[in-house]
Design a protein around this motif. Structure first.
Motif, mmCIF file in Angstrom:
data_model
loop_
_atom_site.group_PDB
_atom_site.id
_atom_site.type_symbol
_atom_site.label_atom_id
_atom_site.label_comp_id
_atom_site.label_asym_id
_atom_site.label_seq_id
_atom_site.Cartn_x
_atom_site.Cartn_y
_atom_site.Cartn_z
ATOM 1 N N MET A 1 3.090 -2.053 0.393
ATOM 2 C CA MET A 1 1.907 -1.443 -0.151
ATOM 3 C C MET A 1 1.713 -0.091 0.531
ATOM 4 O O MET A 1 1.851 0.006 1.740
ATOM 5 N N SER A 2 1.380 0.881 -0.219
ATOM 6 C CA SER A 2 1.142 2.201 0.369
ATOM 7 C C SER A 2 -0.167 2.197 1.155
ATOM 8 O O SER A 2 -1.044 1.350 0.937
ATOM 9 N N GLN A 3 -0.302 3.159 2.034
ATOM 10 C CA GLN A 3 -1.535 3.275 2.825
ATOM 11 C C GLN A 3 -2.738 3.526 1.919
ATOM 12 O O GLN A 3 -3.823 3.000 2.143
ATOM 13 N N GLN A 4 -2.534 4.306 0.879
ATOM 14 C CA GLN A 4 -3.615 4.591 -0.065
ATOM 15 C C GLN A 4 -4.073 3.300 -0.765
ATOM 16 O O GLN A 4 -5.267 3.056 -0.918
ATOM 17 N N THR A 5 -3.133 2.471 -1.170
ATOM 18 C CA THR A 5 -3.482 1.201 -1.799
ATOM 19 C C THR A 5 -4.193 0.292 -0.811
ATOM 20 O O THR A 5 -5.193 -0.345 -1.151
ATOM 21 N N LEU A 6 -3.694 0.217 0.423
ATOM 22 C CA LEU A 6 -4.322 -0.621 1.442
ATOM 23 C C LEU A 6 -5.787 -0.264 1.668
ATOM 24 O O LEU A 6 -6.609 -1.151 1.907
ATOM 25 N N THR A 7 -6.110 1.002 1.594
ATOM 26 C CA THR A 7 -7.494 1.405 1.834
ATOM 27 C C THR A 7 -8.421 1.037 0.680
ATOM 28 O O THR A 7 -9.634 1.040 0.851
ATOM 29 N N VAL A 42 -5.526 -7.766 6.291
ATOM 30 C CA VAL A 42 -4.284 -7.527 5.558
ATOM 31 C C VAL A 42 -3.410 -6.590 6.377
ATOM 32 O O VAL A 42 -3.910 -5.704 7.064
ATOM 33 N N ARG A 43 -2.137 -6.840 6.305
ATOM 34 C CA ARG A 43 -1.174 -5.909 6.883
ATOM 35 C C ARG A 43 0.002 -5.839 5.924
ATOM 36 O O ARG A 43 0.343 -6.820 5.259
ATOM 37 N N SER A 44 0.593 -4.681 5.851
ATOM 38 C CA SER A 44 1.677 -4.472 4.909
ATOM 39 C C SER A 44 2.728 -3.575 5.536
ATOM 40 O O SER A 44 2.409 -2.667 6.310
ATOM 41 N N ARG A 45 3.942 -3.839 5.163
ATOM 42 C CA ARG A 45 5.068 -3.079 5.705
ATOM 43 C C ARG A 45 6.070 -2.863 4.590
ATOM 44 O O ARG A 45 6.365 -3.782 3.826
ATOM 45 N N SER A 46 6.584 -1.673 4.512
ATOM 46 C CA SER A 46 7.581 -1.383 3.480
ATOM 47 C C SER A 46 8.807 -0.738 4.115
ATOM 48 O O SER A 46 9.105 0.427 3.897
ATOM 49 N N ALA A 47 9.496 -1.514 4.925
ATOM 50 C CA ALA A 47 10.738 -1.077 5.555
ATOM 51 C C ALA A 47 11.908 -1.608 4.729
ATOM 52 O O ALA A 47 11.757 -2.562 3.960
ATOM 53 N N GLY A 52 6.836 -6.468 3.127
ATOM 54 C CA GLY A 52 5.958 -7.497 2.590
ATOM 55 C C GLY A 52 4.528 -7.272 3.028
ATOM 56 O O GLY A 52 4.229 -6.361 3.793
ATOM 57 N N THR A 53 3.666 -8.123 2.520
ATOM 58 C CA THR A 53 2.244 -8.030 2.808
ATOM 59 C C THR A 53 1.746 -9.402 3.232
ATOM 60 O O THR A 53 2.123 -10.411 2.637
ATOM 61 N N VAL A 54 0.899 -9.419 4.248
ATOM 62 C CA VAL A 54 0.351 -10.666 4.767
ATOM 63 C C VAL A 54 -1.171 -10.562 4.766
ATOM 64 O O VAL A 54 -1.735 -9.601 5.274
ATOM 65 N N PHE A 55 -1.809 -11.551 4.180
ATOM 66 C CA PHE A 55 -3.259 -11.679 4.226
ATOM 67 C C PHE A 55 -3.577 -12.856 5.130
ATOM 68 O O PHE A 55 -2.902 -13.879 5.096
#
Length: 67
Positions: A1-7, A42-47, A52-55
């Protein structure tokens, strides 16, 4: 997830699914958790190798509370 989406993911009616979603699921979930004095994170990583994303949600426990 992008930082913009996360916010924005907990905003009502925000969705990245165009016509398939209405964008209220996470908003409602956060509201429920908030009313119980909990925490929804929520945390998300796109490496390349690990993405993936974890809630996670945490609700307080009160052993003396009775229904």
């Amino acid at each position: 997830m992008s930082q913009q989406t996360l916010t924005r993911i907990f905003e009502p009616f925000f969705t990245t699914k165009s016509h398939k979603g209405n964008g209220i699921g996470l908003w409602i979930s956060r509201g429920i958790v908030d009313r119980h004095h909990g925490l929804l994170t929520v945390r998300s990583r796109s490496a390349a190798e690990r993405s993936g994303t974890v809630f996670a949600f945490f609700l307080p426990f009160n052993a003396t509370a009775r229904n």
